[in-house]
Every structure is written in C-alpha cells, then in structure tokens.
Design a protein around this motif. Structure first.
Motif, PDB file in Angstrom:
ATOM      1  N   ALA A  44       0.828  -1.208   0.000  1.00 50.22           N
ATOM      2  CA  ALA A  44       0.000   0.000   0.000  1.00 50.22           C
ATOM      3  C   ALA A  44       0.865   1.261   0.000  1.00 50.22           C
ATOM      4  O   ALA A  44       0.573   2.226  -0.712  1.00 50.22           O
ATOM      5  N   LYS A  45       1.944   1.258   0.774  1.00 51.21           N
ATOM      6  CA  LYS A  45       2.851   2.410   0.801  1.00 51.21           C
ATOM      7  C   LYS A  45       3.427   2.676  -0.588  1.00 51.21           C
ATOM      8  O   LYS A  45       3.459   3.821  -1.058  1.00 51.21           O
ATOM      9  N   SER A  46       3.890   1.611  -1.246  1.00 48.45           N
ATOM     10  CA  SER A  46       4.488   1.757  -2.580  1.00 48.45           C
ATOM     11  C   SER A  46       3.474   2.286  -3.585  1.00 48.45           C
ATOM     12  O   SER A  46       3.796   3.132  -4.432  1.00 48.45           O
ATOM     13  N   GLU A  47       2.236   1.789  -3.506  1.00 46.15           N
ATOM     14  CA  GLU A  47       1.194   2.234  -4.431  1.00 46.15           C
ATOM     15  C   GLU A  47       0.878   3.714  -4.234  1.00 46.15           C
ATOM     16  O   GLU A  47       0.672   4.449  -5.205  1.00 46.15           O
ATOM     17  N   ILE A  48       0.844   4.158  -2.978  1.00 48.49           N
ATOM     18  CA  ILE A  48       0.540   5.562  -2.692  1.00 48.49           C
ATOM     19  C   ILE A  48       1.633   6.473  -3.241  1.00 48.49           C
ATOM     20  O   ILE A  48       1.354   7.509  -3.854  1.00 48.49           O
ATOM     21  N   ILE A  49       2.892   6.089  -3.040  1.00 46.14           N
ATOM     22  CA  ILE A  49       4.010   6.882  -3.552  1.00 46.14           C
ATOM     23  C   ILE A  49       3.967   6.936  -5.076  1.00 46.14           C
ATOM     24  O   ILE A  49       4.132   7.999  -5.691  1.00 46.14           O
TER      25      ILE A  49
END
Length: 333
Positions: free
Chosen positions: A83-88
């Motif tokens: 989820a963190k990677s997708e948001i970035i």
C-alpha cells in the motif's frame, strides 16, 4: 519511546465465522518521534518538483487503502508495504500529470469541475442522499470536489495523447491479423431471444402459450421479467460457454425454442433465431477490432514513454526513514 497517532479510520473486520461482529479502528502511528503533532504531520513523505506529500495526507491514504482488509490483514507487513508503494507511485504519477497540464495550459477549469460534479450528483435522487454517501465514506464535500480535478486532468492528457498517435494503415492491420490469427477464431454461435420469470409455475404457463403458437416476442413483452422484454426478449449473439442456460439452446434449430431452463437468475425459455458455425474469422470481420487494439497498444506505449521521460526530468525524493517508521495498529472499540 513516544509515538504520535497520525490518523485514525474506523473499520469493520470481515470475520464472517464469528457470531459477534467486532468493530475496530485502524491507527497509523509514528514510532520514536517527538514534537508537536501538527509539525510532525506537516513533514514530507515524498516531494516531486517542490510539491510535497505530507505525512498527514499519506497516513490518511494508507488507512483508506487498508480498509479492504480485516484486522489481521490490515497489520500484515506485506499489505502495508504494498500500500505504501502504491501511494508513492500514485502521487508521483498524478503530480507529474498535473504539473505537465498546468505548463501546457490544460489544467481543469472551474466550469469543467462543476460540470463533472453535476454528472456524478445526477446519479443520486437528491443532494441529501449524495452528501450522506460522502459522509459514510468519511469524505468531505471539498475533498470530493478536489478529487475531480485529477480525473479531468488525466482525461485531457489521454485526449492529447490520442492526437499524437498515428492511425494504422490497412497493411499494418492485415499484418497484425496474420501474426495473431489464432486469436481471431469464432466458436459456434446462436442469436437468441429469451423469456425469464421468477416462478416455475409461471414459466410453465408461458411455455404452454408458446406451444399453442403465440408469437415469442409478444409473449416476452407481456410476461418476461428481464430487461430484454422491451425488445421482445432479444439477447443477440452468444457463443457456447457464455452462460450455462444458453448452452442448452445450441441443440435447437432457428425458430425452435427450449423447454423451461432453471438458472440462478430464474426460469428461462430460449428461442434460437439464427446460427453461425465455428471457424476462423475473416480479416474484414475483425478489422475494426484490430484497429482499436493497435490504437490502444500505441496509446499505452506512448503514455509509458511519456511518463518515463517525465520521471527522468523530475526532481523526486522520498523520506525512506519516515516511511519505515510508520506502523499500523488496530484498536478494538
């Protein structure tokens, strides 16, 4: 060690086997931090050409993304890191698109945003229902209205890309057809009409009317409960394997109809109108499809190159230490 609660979103776990549903809250916390909460929340997680993604906004988006999981899934390190990677990645892409559009003078106007908002709000019976829907999602009207701008901007980018694409020639389309001919074959097909009712007794009565010679399309208009009733039950062309109930009609000749067929959607009576045998399709039959396929491939390739070029020219940074320090906790209510 101190920690600061950055944002908190209420969720419901998907524990269907438990006799009692337990509500919990998802809390994104920052480990080992000191200082005022407002100063911490203003820290930048990522920056694209001087435009920052703050910890406050990032944490809210992270909580929203993890809503789809139950309590255990929301705390899974794999799910959190994904989820963190997708948001970035989303922030990088959307920011580059917005900055490009502004430079080209293609940013959304107030009139365009208002028109987009009006289209969405027309789907609700009244303004109160619309605002209640936003409230149930934890979204304010201003947040929702602002979310329309990137949608419009992205649409403008794609419209611009379409103008840059070269249309395929007949020779290119024919070459594509020959190289991918195995993908352009047709299963056996039938053109059908159907009558669908919810009760078996009613289906039996309808079948008796058809056996007495009543016109199928007229009976469909009078008795069918499916959306095709207004067209006399016309479904159109289907191929074997599309739907189990339709498969039973493949044994019929044009003009014949089936008996009552039960499915999860009710009780069907199907009439066969025309047949097409299986076999390879001719180029002329799939020319329009191939044209659309080539255009879509070219648009995707153009966009990928455009985005890579934008990323190469951009000044992008992310705070890896701050990202790593974020944790997710679930708190039972």
């Amino acid at each position: 060690m101190k920690r600061s609660a950055v944002t908190q979103r209420c969720m419901w776990p998907n524990w269907s086997k438990r006799p009692v549903v337990i509500a919990f809250c998802l809390q994104v916390v920052l480990s080992g931090c000191t200082g005022s909460g407002s100063r911490i929340q203003r820290q930048s997680i990522a920056v694209v050409n001087n435009e920052a993604l703050t910890l406050e906004v990032f944490s809210k988006r992270l909580a929203d993304k993890l809503k789809v999981y139950d309590a255990a899934g929301a705390k899974s390190s794999q799910n959190i890191e994904r989820a963190k990677s997708e948001i970035i990645a989303d922030f990088l892409q959307s920011t580059l698109i917005k900055q490009w559009a502004k430079e080209k003078g293609l940013g959304p106007t107030k009139e365009e945003v208002d028109a987009e908002a009006a289209l969405v709000r027309k789907q609700y019976p009244d303004d109160l229902t619309f605002r209640e829907s936003l409230s149930s999602q934890g979204v304010t009207f201003s947040e929702w209205n602002a979310s329309l701008e990137p949608i419009i901007t992205q649409r403008k980018l794609f419209e611009w890309i379409r103008k840059q694409i070269t249309q395929p020639t007949d020779e290119e389309m024919l070459s594509y057809f020959k190289a991918n001919q195995k993908d352009y074959s047709r299963k056996e097909q039938i053109k059908i009409s159907q009558i669908v009712v919810s009760k078996q007794e009613k289906a039996t009565q309808v079948l008796e009317l058809l056996k007495k010679g009543k016109d199928f399309s007229e009976v469909a208009k009078d008795f069918s409960e499916s959306e095709e009733r207004t067209q006399g039950g016309l479904v159109g062309w289907v191929q074997r394997g599309d739907f189990q109930a339709f498969d039973e009609a493949f044994s019929k000749r044009p003009g014949q109809f089936t008996g009552v067929i039960e499915s999860p959607f009710g009780y069907h009576i199907i009439q066969v109108l025309e047949r097409r045998s299986s076999g390879e399709l001719k180029f002329v039959e799939v020319k329009d499809t191939i044209h659309a396929r080539i255009i879509a491939d070219r648009e995707q390739a153009f966009y990928s190159k455009w985005l890579n070029d934008q990323i190469k020219d951009a000044h992008f940074s992310k705070n890896a230490e701050l990202l790593k320090s974020l944790r997710v906790e679930t708190v039972l209510n």
